[in-house]
Design a protein around this motif. Structure first.
Motif, PDB file in Angstrom:
ATOM      1  N   SER A  20       0.860  -1.186   0.000  1.00  0.00           N
ATOM      2  CA  SER A  20       0.000   0.000   0.000  1.00  0.00           C
ATOM      3  C   SER A  20       0.896   1.236   0.000  1.00  0.00           C
ATOM      4  O   SER A  20       2.074   1.159   0.380  1.00  0.00           O
ATOM      5  N   PRO A  21       0.369   2.381  -0.400  1.00  0.00           N
ATOM      6  CA  PRO A  21       1.191   3.587  -0.381  1.00  0.00           C
ATOM      7  C   PRO A  21       1.815   3.864   0.989  1.00  0.00           C
ATOM      8  O   PRO A  21       2.987   4.238   1.070  1.00  0.00           O
ATOM      9  N   ASP A  22       1.067   3.660   2.055  1.00  0.00           N
ATOM     10  CA  ASP A  22       1.605   3.890   3.400  1.00  0.00           C
ATOM     11  C   ASP A  22       2.690   2.877   3.752  1.00  0.00           C
ATOM     12  O   ASP A  22       3.695   3.229   4.376  1.00  0.00           O
ATOM     13  N   GLU A  23       2.497   1.616   3.358  1.00  0.00           N
ATOM     14  CA  GLU A  23       3.507   0.585   3.633  1.00  0.00           C
ATOM     15  C   GLU A  23       4.797   0.862   2.867  1.00  0.00           C
ATOM     16  O   GLU A  23       5.893   0.676   3.400  1.00  0.00           O
ATOM     17  N   ILE A  24       4.680   1.309   1.629  1.00  0.00           N
ATOM     18  CA  ILE A  24       5.866   1.652   0.834  1.00  0.00           C
ATOM     19  C   ILE A  24       6.590   2.825   1.479  1.00  0.00           C
ATOM     20  O   ILE A  24       7.808   2.795   1.663  1.00  0.00           O
TER      21      ILE A  24
END
Length: 78
Positions: A20-24
């Motif tokens: 996800s964008p936050d995980e990246i």
């Protein structure tokens, strides 16, 4: 000739990481390293299989190579 179009989400999925964008964003923030001459695939936070994939992508100029280069820049960016 079929050309694969991958994005950073696909690369993180290929590496078995949260994509996800936050995980990246969190991964990049956590694993940032200095601008030295260490190749990306030799960074200490990769598993053996992740390292091998990254190395192969660059050496073979695979369709993942551009994204691997982008990830390298993201991780070295200060």
């Amino acid at each position: 000739m079929e050309i694969s179009q991958h994005d950073m989400t696909d690369l993180f999925e290929q590496l078995g990481l949260g994509s996800s964008p936050d995980e990246i964003k969190d991964f990049v923030k956590k694993h940032r390293y200095t601008r030295d001459s260490t190749p990306l695939h030799k960074a200490s936070f990769w598993t053996a299989s992740q390292s091998a994939f990254l190395k192969q992508a660059i050496e073979e100029d695979a369709d993942w190579a551009e994204l691997v280069d982008q990830l390298d820049v993201m991780l070295r960016d200060e």
